[in-house]
Scaffold this active site. Structure first.
Site, PDB file in Angstrom:
ATOM      1  N   ARG A   1       0.833  -1.206   0.000  1.00  0.00           N
ATOM      2  CA  ARG A   1       0.000   0.000   0.000  1.00  0.00           C
ATOM      3  C   ARG A   1       0.865   1.253   0.000  1.00  0.00           C
ATOM      4  O   ARG A   1       1.879   1.308   0.702  1.00  0.00           O
ATOM      5  CB  ARG A   1      -0.954   0.006   1.201  1.00  0.00           C
ATOM      6  CG  ARG A   1      -1.955  -1.122   1.106  1.00  0.00           C
ATOM      7  CD  ARG A   1      -3.149  -0.983   2.008  1.00  0.00           C
ATOM      8  NE  ARG A   1      -3.911  -2.237   1.966  1.00  0.00           N
ATOM      9  CZ  ARG A   1      -4.811  -2.550   1.044  1.00  0.00           C
ATOM     10  NH1 ARG A   1      -5.111  -1.688   0.094  1.00  0.00           N
ATOM     11  NH2 ARG A   1      -5.430  -3.722   1.066  1.00  0.00           N
TER      12      ARG A   1
ATOM     13  N   GLU B   1       9.015   9.853  -8.622  1.00  0.00           N
ATOM     14  CA  GLU B   1       9.757  10.258  -7.414  1.00  0.00           C
ATOM     15  C   GLU B   1      10.678   9.162  -6.913  1.00  0.00           C
ATOM     16  O   GLU B   1      11.728   9.449  -6.335  1.00  0.00           O
ATOM     17  CB  GLU B   1       8.776  10.635  -6.300  1.00  0.00           C
ATOM     18  CG  GLU B   1       8.051  11.948  -6.560  1.00  0.00           C
ATOM     19  CD  GLU B   1       6.929  12.207  -5.570  1.00  0.00           C
ATOM     20  OE1 GLU B   1       6.692  11.359  -4.691  1.00  0.00           O
ATOM     21  OE2 GLU B   1       6.297  13.269  -5.695  1.00  0.00           O
ATOM     22  N   VAL B   2      10.281   7.932  -7.101  1.00  0.00           N
ATOM     23  CA  VAL B   2      11.096   6.803  -6.640  1.00  0.00           C
ATOM     24  C   VAL B   2      11.606   6.067  -7.879  1.00  0.00           C
ATOM     25  O   VAL B   2      10.814   5.589  -8.702  1.00  0.00           O
ATOM     26  CB  VAL B   2      10.283   5.854  -5.733  1.00  0.00           C
ATOM     27  CG1 VAL B   2      11.134   4.670  -5.310  1.00  0.00           C
ATOM     28  CG2 VAL B   2       9.762   6.598  -4.496  1.00  0.00           C
TER      29      VAL B   2
ATOM     30  N   ILE C   1       2.150   4.841   0.897  1.00  0.00           N
ATOM     31  CA  ILE C   1       2.195   5.514   2.197  1.00  0.00           C
ATOM     32  C   ILE C   1       1.324   6.775   2.208  1.00  0.00           C
ATOM     33  O   ILE C   1       0.902   7.226   3.280  1.00  0.00           O
ATOM     34  CB  ILE C   1       3.668   5.844   2.551  1.00  0.00           C
ATOM     35  CG1 ILE C   1       3.849   5.981   4.060  1.00  0.00           C
ATOM     36  CG2 ILE C   1       4.174   7.076   1.812  1.00  0.00           C
ATOM     37  CD1 ILE C   1       5.321   6.008   4.493  1.00  0.00           C
TER      38      ILE C   1
ATOM     39  N   HIS D   1       1.184   2.028 -10.181  1.00  0.00           N
ATOM     40  CA  HIS D   1       0.171   2.418  -9.199  1.00  0.00           C
ATOM     41  C   HIS D   1      -1.151   1.766  -9.575  1.00  0.00           C
ATOM     42  O   HIS D   1      -1.562   1.848 -10.740  1.00  0.00           O
ATOM     43  CB  HIS D   1      -0.051   3.929  -9.205  1.00  0.00           C
ATOM     44  CG  HIS D   1       1.134   4.764  -8.827  1.00  0.00           C
ATOM     45  ND1 HIS D   1       1.230   5.404  -7.620  1.00  0.00           N
ATOM     46  CD2 HIS D   1       2.269   5.085  -9.503  1.00  0.00           C
ATOM     47  CE1 HIS D   1       2.372   6.093  -7.569  1.00  0.00           C
ATOM     48  NE2 HIS D   1       3.019   5.917  -8.704  1.00  0.00           N
TER      49      HIS D   1
ATOM     50  N   HIS E   1       7.586   1.161 -10.895  1.00  0.00           N
ATOM     51  CA  HIS E   1       6.431   0.656 -10.153  1.00  0.00           C
ATOM     52  C   HIS E   1       5.152   1.046 -10.867  1.00  0.00           C
ATOM     53  O   HIS E   1       5.093   2.065 -11.559  1.00  0.00           O
ATOM     54  CB  HIS E   1       6.419   1.204  -8.718  1.00  0.00           C
ATOM     55  CG  HIS E   1       6.585   2.689  -8.642  1.00  0.00           C
ATOM     56  ND1 HIS E   1       7.814   3.291  -8.760  1.00  0.00           N
ATOM     57  CD2 HIS E   1       5.689   3.690  -8.490  1.00  0.00           C
ATOM     58  CE1 HIS E   1       7.661   4.607  -8.680  1.00  0.00           C
ATOM     59  NE2 HIS E   1       6.388   4.876  -8.525  1.00  0.00           N
TER      60      HIS E   1
END
Ligand code: 5GP
Length: 114
Positions: free
Chosen positions: A27, A93-94, A29, A100, A98
């Protein structure tokens, strides 16, 4: 090691909802919707620009896991959105690729500025 690699390795706590040999899902943050899950290849690929053909099994797995989690979260029929951001203009940002998985409310127009 990326932040998400540390989560995958269990070094940083996260609410992990799925894990297998190729991907991990946990999940977000700072959820932007009632369901906001990040689905991440276990191998740290920085951005979509760094993807190679050998990553195809893991990247395909992102979709089958997204489908499974959407059903589990009860948002499959109502609908949801899958997002993969890339680099600055994409809002990444990371720097560990990934996907979402967002849903559980009307998400509105597709693009919103800063
Ligand atoms: P990006 O903007 O790179 O596509 O998305 C990064 C996402 O990672 C953001 O939605 C952000 O809330 C989430 N995030 C950042 N740090 C952490 C963390 O330590 N744990 C979790 N679970 N999510 C995080």
């Amino acid at each position: 090691m990326t932040l998400f690699a540390k989560i995958i390795a269990g070094e940083i706590p996260a609410q992990i909802v799925y894990q297998d040999e190729l991907v991990t899902a946990f999940r977000d943050i700072a959820p932007q919707a009632p369901t906001h899950i990040l689905i991440v290849p276990n191998k740290a690929i920085a951005t979509v620009n760094d993807v190679t053909a050998t990553d195809e099994p893991a990247l395909g797995r992102l979709f089958t896991v997204a489908q499974k989690l959407a059903a589990q979260e009860g948002i499959a029929e109502g609908g949801y959105r899958l997002i993969v951001n890339c680099n600055r203009d994409g809002g990444q940002e990371v720097f560990h690729l990934h996907m979402h998985l967002l849903g559980g409310r009307r998400l509105g127009a597709m693009l919103r500025g800063e």
